[in-house]
Write a protein that holds these residues in place. Structure first.
Motif, short mmCIF file in Angstrom:
data_model
loop_
_atom_site.label_atom_id
_atom_site.label_comp_id
_atom_site.label_asym_id
_atom_site.label_seq_id
_atom_site.Cartn_x
_atom_site.Cartn_y
_atom_site.Cartn_z
N SER A 108 0.83 -1.20 0.00
CA SER A 108 0.00 0.00 0.00
C SER A 108 0.86 1.25 0.00
CB SER A 108 -0.93 0.00 1.21
OG SER A 108 -1.96 -0.94 1.00
N ARG A 110 2.14 2.77 -2.35
CA ARG A 110 2.18 3.26 -3.73
C ARG A 110 1.46 4.59 -3.73
NH1 ARG A 110 0.24 -2.07 -6.86
NH2 ARG A 110 1.72 -3.53 -5.93
N PHE A 111 2.15 5.59 -4.29
CA PHE A 111 1.71 6.96 -4.04
C PHE A 111 1.07 7.66 -5.23
CE2 PHE A 111 4.84 5.87 -0.91
CZ PHE A 111 4.37 6.46 0.26
N LEU A 112 1.21 7.09 -6.42
CA LEU A 112 0.76 7.87 -7.58
C LEU A 112 -0.40 7.26 -8.35
CD1 LEU A 112 4.20 9.28 -8.76
CD2 LEU A 112 2.37 10.46 -7.55
N ALA A 113 -0.35 5.96 -8.63
CA ALA A 113 -1.42 5.37 -9.45
C ALA A 113 -2.75 5.40 -8.71
CB ALA A 113 -1.05 3.94 -9.82
N ALA A 114 -3.82 5.70 -9.44
CA ALA A 114 -5.14 5.80 -8.82
C ALA A 114 -5.63 4.42 -8.38
CB ALA A 114 -6.13 6.43 -9.79
N ALA A 115 -5.86 4.28 -7.08
CA ALA A 115 -6.26 2.98 -6.53
C ALA A 115 -7.64 2.57 -7.02
CB ALA A 115 -6.24 3.04 -5.00
N ALA A 116 -8.52 3.56 -7.19
CA ALA A 116 -9.90 3.22 -7.56
C ALA A 116 -9.98 2.58 -8.93
CB ALA A 116 -10.76 4.48 -7.51
N GLU A 118 -7.86 0.26 -10.02
CA GLU A 118 -7.19 -1.04 -10.06
C GLU A 118 -8.21 -2.16 -10.20
OE1 GLU A 118 -3.91 -2.13 -7.52
OE2 GLU A 118 -3.64 -0.03 -7.00
N LEU A 121 -8.18 -5.18 -7.77
CA LEU A 121 -8.80 -5.02 -6.46
C LEU A 121 -10.33 -4.97 -6.59
CD1 LEU A 121 -6.52 -2.28 -4.82
CD2 LEU A 121 -6.26 -4.76 -4.75
N GLN B 180 -5.43 9.92 -3.95
CA GLN B 180 -6.23 8.92 -4.67
C GLN B 180 -5.48 7.60 -4.86
OE1 GLN B 180 -9.51 9.75 -5.40
NE2 GLN B 180 -8.83 11.45 -4.13
N SER B 181 -4.24 7.57 -4.38
CA SER B 181 -3.43 6.36 -4.57
C SER B 181 -3.77 5.32 -3.51
CB SER B 181 -1.95 6.72 -4.45
OG SER B 181 -1.66 7.05 -3.09
N ARG B 185 -5.59 6.13 -0.03
CA ARG B 185 -6.81 5.42 0.33
C ARG B 185 -6.72 4.93 1.78
NH1 ARG B 185 -8.45 0.39 -3.33
NH2 ARG B 185 -10.13 1.62 -4.23
#
Ligand SMILES: Nc1ncnc2c1ncn2[C@@H]1O[C@H](COP(=O)(O)OP(=O)(O)OP(=O)(O)O)[C@@H](O)[C@H]1O
Ligand SMILES: [Mg+2]
Lengths: 246, 313
Positions: A108, A110-116, A118, A121, B180-181, B185
């Motif tokens: 977790s 990871r700072f740049l890619a948008a998690a929503a 993925e 997931l 937003q990462s 989150r």
């Protein structure tokens, strides 16, 4: 699977757990019943690490987890739900579950890619939501769900952590008749693959789900056995079953 | 398209065009005001990472501007000229102090966190005032400024405006991306419901500490830029009132939104300037204005500009 040995806890003069030992075997549901204030929630808090026991130990899969913190126990495979529903209110239903999935899937940090975005997931999260019957609600904000739906969401969050053992604190509380029938069905299918410790007031649920039953009164287990044995046990009847709908 | 992104892009387009437009209308003197707003915005955006997204209300954030500024100023005084070396110095010092104070402060939450960050902020403030060799209370005027390998592009007479604009853009873009990462989150989950986040399997204090340090680093960079712009540094930039201004900017703009901190910072600087040029007792108007805004625009300025359905949350 889950072994609890001689757990002891007091708040000042009040002993809420008195030398409690119990175990949940693979594929089993062990129910704990008892009157209000008996110490059921406190017991679950100690197993999950929310509260620290004074004495005794908790082992999962033969591994002592008593010294681990809450998040470490979750990572070790102890999932739980709360008596008072606990979700992430400003998150969507899907993101609630995806956040729990994320804890088990890669770093977790990871700072740049948008998690929503993925898919890996989200797909797992959506499958779990479908399984608990919330598949159609995944886009809603969690705060907008009904009480019954929130209980299901909490279960979905717990399942997303891929637990080896599930601790459920009164999952039926506040549910309507049809809702609890549906939840009992769901838990019955889950039980096959997932041992659980079930704290519950709803006797229908307990007698349908439990393989083992312990009766907790004032922090002490006063009777234990199969549900039928406990039903016959005079001590248990006096302490608890007699006063309820039984 | 996301409306908040359009608004943000428009703001940056305007800021980019200003150095060309202002001289045309004979208003070059406003450049200083814009720089002041941009520097405040950088720090406010960084604070929003911990307040808006992280739910940790710090009342000591301006201290990191002070730490960054003094690290740079002391570096300059010791003969370091290269801005990249000064940047590194600023980051190391600010990051180190943030790591220590953050680790201690994060043992608490809520109003206690506010108190302990205030206390650390004041400790830093008083430490700066006691640096007698560097001007103490009165501050320090800098006779030599940083260069970019000898070039004055990072000074007022060069392109400092654009350097600050670029840093502002990176902060604005970066902090929102972080929020937003995966990391963001977890941070937002811990804000929403710390116990739930922990029972999802996250050691939330670690994530909060990382966010705290990132925010401090950005604030430290704004301190370095402040020194370059003002050619002067004094402890007053680290005073707790400055931290309060930053909170006002973030709350007024809209917590945890894409443009909130940016809008809030510009609003504060511009309204202060306008009101104070019209009447002497401008604070009599400023106070009630803040009250009205907070009461009637709950989501902040960001909500006024962005309809709820399209919010850049
Ligand atoms: N943090 C605490 N400090 C002091 N006493 C506590 C604390 N938490 C719980 N108790 C007390 O411990 C006892 C057991 O509480 P617990 O919540 O475990 O009961 P329970 O069996 O879950 O009851 P219910 O059926 O109402 O949920 C109660 O008397 C309660 O007041
Ligand atoms: Mg309880």
């Amino acid at each position: 699977m889950l072994e609890i040995e001689n757990l002891h806890k007091s708040f000042g003069a009040l002993t809420v757990s008195h030398d409690i030992s119990l175990s949940v075997g693979a594929g089993q549901c062990h129910a704990v019943i008892g009157p209000n204030g008996a110490g059921k929630t406190t017991l679950i808090h100690q197993i999950s690490g929310v509260l620290r026991q004074d004495k005794g130990r908790v082992a999962l899969d033969g591994k002592d987890v008593s010294a681990l913190s809450v998040w470490e126990r979750v990572q070790a495979g102890l999932g739980r739900t709360f008596q008072i529903t606990s979700v992430l209110p400003s998150f969507s239903v899907l993101e609630n579950v995806a956040t729990a999935v994320q804890a088990k899937n890669g770093s977790s940090l990871r700072f740049l890619a948008a998690a929503a975005r993925e898919a890996a997931l989200n797909d797992i999260a959506q499958d779990i939501l479908t399984r608990v019957g919330l598949g159609a609600r995944s886009g809603q904000q969690a705060a907008d769900l009904s009480h019954g739906e929130l209980r299901l969401l909490e279960l979905a969050i717990a399942l997303a952590g891929e637990p080896k053992c599930l601790l459920l604190d009164e999952p039926m509380a506040g549910l309507g008749r049809t809702e609890s029938v549906a939840l009992i069905d769901l838990l019955r299918t889950l039980r096959e693959e997932l041992p659980m410790l079930l704290v519950e007031h709803d006797m229908d649920a307990v007698f349908q789900l439990a393989d083992d039953l312990s009766v907790l009164v004032d922090g002490q287990i006063v009777a234990r056995g199969t549900p039928d044995e406990v039903r016959q046990n005079p001590k248990a009847r006096a302490a608890y079953l007699g006063e309820g709908s039984g | 398209m996301d409306r908040s992104l359009v608004i943000g892009a428009l703001i940056f387009a305007c800021l980019l065009a200003m150095p060309v437009l202002l001289p045309l209308v004979g208003a070059e003197y406003l450049t200083g005001l814009l720089i002041k707003a941009m520097l405040l915005a950088i720090a406010a955006i960084s604070l929003d990472l911990i307040i808006g997204h992280g739910g940790m209300v710090s009342l000591g954030h301006a201290a990191f501007i002070g730490v960054g500024a003094y690290a740079a100023a002391i570096g300059l005084e010791s003969g370091i000229e290269n801005i990249l070396v000064l940047l590194l110095l600023t980051l190391v010092v600010t990051g180190g102090i943030a790591l220590i104070t953050g680790a201690l402060a994060l043992r608490t939450t809520g109003v206690y966190f506010l108190m302990i960050t205030l206390a650390f902020g004041q400790m830093i403030y008083f430490t700066l005032t006691s640096l007698a060799a560097y001007g103490g209370d009165d501050g320090l005027t800098l006779w030599s400024l940083a260069t970019f390998f000898g070039s004055d592009i990072v000074q007022n007479r060069g392109g400092l405006y654009f350097v600050i604009l670029a840093v502002l853009f990176l902060s604005w873009f970066g902090v929102y991306r972080i929020s937003q990462s995966r990391f963001g989150r977890v941070l937002r989950a811990a804000r929403d419901n710390p116990q739930r986040a922990e029972v999802m399997g996250y050691p939330i204090a670690r994530y909060q500490l990382i966010a705290y340090v990132i925010a401090a680093l950005i604030a430290g960079i704004s301190g370095l830029l402040l020194v370059q712009h003002a050619e002067f540094v004094s402890p007053s930039i680290a005073a707790w009132q400055r931290s309060g201004d930053l909170i006002v900017a973030v709350v007024l703009g809209g917590l945890g939104t894409r443009n909130g901190a940016l809008l809030g910072a510009f609003f504060i600087v511009i309204v202060e300037e306008l009101l104070s040029s019209v009447i002497h007792e401008w604070r009599l108007i400023y106070g009630p204005l803040l009250v009205l805004l907070v009461l009637y625009a709950k989501g902040g300025l960001n909500d006024l500009l962005t309809p709820a359905a399209q919010k850049g949350r």
